[in-house]
Design a protein around this motif. Structure first.
Motif, PDB file in Angstrom:
ATOM      1  N   GLY A  58      -9.063  -5.330  -7.719  1.00  0.00           N
ATOM      2  CA  GLY A  58      -7.655  -4.951  -7.595  1.00  0.00           C
ATOM      3  C   GLY A  58      -6.805  -6.126  -7.147  1.00  0.00           C
ATOM      4  N   PHE A  59      -6.025  -5.901  -6.107  1.00  0.00           N
ATOM      5  CA  PHE A  59      -5.171  -6.955  -5.568  1.00  0.00           C
ATOM      6  C   PHE A  59      -5.881  -7.744  -4.482  1.00  0.00           C
ATOM      7  CE2 PHE A  59      -2.109  -3.848  -7.129  1.00  0.00           C
ATOM      8  CZ  PHE A  59      -1.300  -4.673  -7.893  1.00  0.00           C
ATOM      9  N   ASN A  60      -7.182  -7.563  -4.326  1.00  0.00           N
ATOM     10  CA  ASN A  60      -7.913  -8.173  -3.219  1.00  0.00           C
ATOM     11  C   ASN A  60      -8.114  -9.662  -3.423  1.00  0.00           C
ATOM     12  OD1 ASN A  60      -8.137  -5.693  -2.055  1.00  0.00           O
ATOM     13  ND2 ASN A  60     -10.181  -5.299  -2.843  1.00  0.00           N
ATOM     14  N   ALA A  61      -8.066 -10.386  -2.319  1.00  0.00           N
ATOM     15  CA  ALA A  61      -8.355 -11.816  -2.312  1.00  0.00           C
ATOM     16  C   ALA A  61      -9.431 -12.048  -1.267  1.00  0.00           C
ATOM     17  CB  ALA A  61      -7.100 -12.617  -1.964  1.00  0.00           C
ATOM     18  N   GLY A  62     -10.515 -12.674  -1.626  1.00  0.00           N
ATOM     19  CA  GLY A  62     -11.638 -12.825  -0.710  1.00  0.00           C
ATOM     20  C   GLY A  62     -11.357 -13.813   0.408  1.00  0.00           C
ATOM     21  N   PHE A  63     -11.927 -13.552   1.559  1.00  0.00           N
ATOM     22  CA  PHE A  63     -11.818 -14.441   2.704  1.00  0.00           C
ATOM     23  C   PHE A  63     -13.191 -14.841   3.214  1.00  0.00           C
ATOM     24  CE2 PHE A  63      -7.739 -12.342   2.808  1.00  0.00           C
ATOM     25  CZ  PHE A  63      -6.897 -13.401   3.029  1.00  0.00           C
ATOM     26  N   GLY A  64     -14.226 -14.673   2.389  1.00  0.00           N
ATOM     27  CA  GLY A  64     -15.576 -15.032   2.787  1.00  0.00           C
ATOM     28  C   GLY A  64     -16.273 -13.888   3.500  1.00  0.00           C
ATOM     29  N   TRP A  65     -15.663 -13.264   4.482  1.00  0.00           N
ATOM     30  CA  TRP A  65     -16.275 -12.168   5.240  1.00  0.00           C
ATOM     31  C   TRP A  65     -15.861 -10.815   4.711  1.00  0.00           C
ATOM     32  CZ3 TRP A  65     -12.339  -9.282   6.887  1.00  0.00           C
ATOM     33  CH2 TRP A  65     -11.122  -9.919   7.066  1.00  0.00           C
ATOM     34  N   GLY A  66     -14.894 -10.751   3.850  1.00  0.00           N
ATOM     35  CA  GLY A  66     -14.409  -9.472   3.339  1.00  0.00           C
ATOM     36  C   GLY A  66     -13.290  -9.709   2.365  1.00  0.00           C
ATOM     37  N   ALA A  67     -12.294  -8.845   2.362  1.00  0.00           N
ATOM     38  CA  ALA A  67     -11.194  -8.959   1.420  1.00  0.00           C
ATOM     39  C   ALA A  67      -9.919  -8.444   2.062  1.00  0.00           C
ATOM     40  CB  ALA A  67     -11.512  -8.170   0.160  1.00  0.00           C
ATOM     41  N   ALA A  68      -8.808  -8.789   1.444  1.00  0.00           N
ATOM     42  CA  ALA A  68      -7.518  -8.331   1.949  1.00  0.00           C
ATOM     43  C   ALA A  68      -6.603  -7.997   0.782  1.00  0.00           C
ATOM     44  CB  ALA A  68      -6.873  -9.399   2.822  1.00  0.00           C
ATOM     45  N   ASN A  69      -5.717  -7.055   0.992  1.00  0.00           N
ATOM     46  CA  ASN A  69      -4.680  -6.760   0.006  1.00  0.00           C
ATOM     47  C   ASN A  69      -3.562  -7.765   0.205  1.00  0.00           C
ATOM     48  OD1 ASN A  69      -6.029  -4.565  -1.038  1.00  0.00           O
ATOM     49  ND2 ASN A  69      -5.094  -3.137   0.378  1.00  0.00           N
ATOM     50  N   VAL A  70      -2.977  -8.215  -0.892  1.00  0.00           N
ATOM     51  CA  VAL A  70      -1.935  -9.242  -0.857  1.00  0.00           C
ATOM     52  C   VAL A  70      -0.664  -8.657  -1.438  1.00  0.00           C
ATOM     53  CG1 VAL A  70      -1.300 -11.549  -1.625  1.00  0.00           C
ATOM     54  CG2 VAL A  70      -3.705 -10.998  -1.225  1.00  0.00           C
ATOM     55  N   PHE A  71       0.457  -8.818  -0.735  1.00  0.00           N
ATOM     56  CA  PHE A  71       1.738  -8.282  -1.183  1.00  0.00           C
ATOM     57  C   PHE A  71       2.806  -9.354  -1.135  1.00  0.00           C
ATOM     58  CE2 PHE A  71      -0.666  -4.945   0.855  1.00  0.00           C
ATOM     59  CZ  PHE A  71      -0.712  -3.991  -0.151  1.00  0.00           C
ATOM     60  N   ALA A  72       3.587  -9.457  -2.209  1.00  0.00           N
ATOM     61  CA  ALA A  72       4.764 -10.308  -2.204  1.00  0.00           C
ATOM     62  C   ALA A  72       5.854  -9.583  -1.421  1.00  0.00           C
ATOM     63  CB  ALA A  72       5.233 -10.578  -3.626  1.00  0.00           C
ATOM     64  N   PHE A  73       6.646 -10.315  -0.665  1.00  0.00           N
ATOM     65  CA  PHE A  73       7.693  -9.677   0.137  1.00  0.00           C
ATOM     66  C   PHE A  73       8.699  -8.930  -0.730  1.00  0.00           C
ATOM     67  CE2 PHE A  73       6.278 -12.969   3.164  1.00  0.00           C
ATOM     68  CZ  PHE A  73       5.907 -12.115   4.180  1.00  0.00           C
ATOM     69  N   GLY A  74       8.919  -9.392  -1.957  1.00  0.00           N
ATOM     70  CA  GLY A  74       9.845  -8.711  -2.853  1.00  0.00           C
ATOM     71  C   GLY A  74       9.348  -7.344  -3.316  1.00  0.00           C
ATOM     72  N   ALA A  75       8.044  -7.078  -3.204  1.00  0.00           N
ATOM     73  CA  ALA A  75       7.471  -5.800  -3.637  1.00  0.00           C
ATOM     74  C   ALA A  75       7.423  -4.775  -2.504  1.00  0.00           C
ATOM     75  CB  ALA A  75       6.062  -6.016  -4.177  1.00  0.00           C
ATOM     76  N   ILE A  76       7.761  -5.177  -1.296  1.00  0.00           N
ATOM     77  CA  ILE A  76       7.683  -4.272  -0.150  1.00  0.00           C
ATOM     78  C   ILE A  76       8.960  -3.446  -0.062  1.00  0.00           C
ATOM     79  CG2 ILE A  76       7.519  -4.108   2.357  1.00  0.00           C
ATOM     80  CD1 ILE A  76       5.877  -6.699   2.293  1.00  0.00           C
TER      81      ILE A  76
END
Length: 86
Positions: A58-76
């Motif tokens: 999906g929108f996940n970006a890996g950080f080695g230990w897990g993943a995070a959702n990433v959002f552009a400020f314009g989409a919030i």
């Protein structure tokens, strides 16, 4: 709330639980992990309120230990800091 206001609120809220609603209406809950001038990265909760997100997709970006959702400020569309973890 404007783009710069979201950026400054997120910078102050690193490490805090948050709920983000996007302009498409989807709701994401997690802990703010990192903030760049254009994006906010959150570590998502799993269904039990624990940190989840191990893996990629999906929108996940890996950080080695897990993943995070990433959002552009314009989409919030809205940003709410949560008072507690459920």
């Amino acid at each position: 709330m404007g783009y710069h206001n979201y950026y400054h609120k997120c910078r102050q809220g690193v490490g805090r639980p948050v709920e983000i609603r996007t302009s498409r209406g989807t709701v994401h809950r997690g802990i703010i992990h990192r903030v760049t001038p254009n994006r906010v990265y959150i570590r998502p909760f799993d269904g039990g309120g624990n940190l989840g997100g191990f893996g990629y997709g999906g929108f996940n970006a890996g950080f080695g230990w897990g993943a995070a959702n990433v959002f552009a400020f314009g989409a919030i569309a809205s940003l709410v800091f949560l008072a507690f973890l459920w």
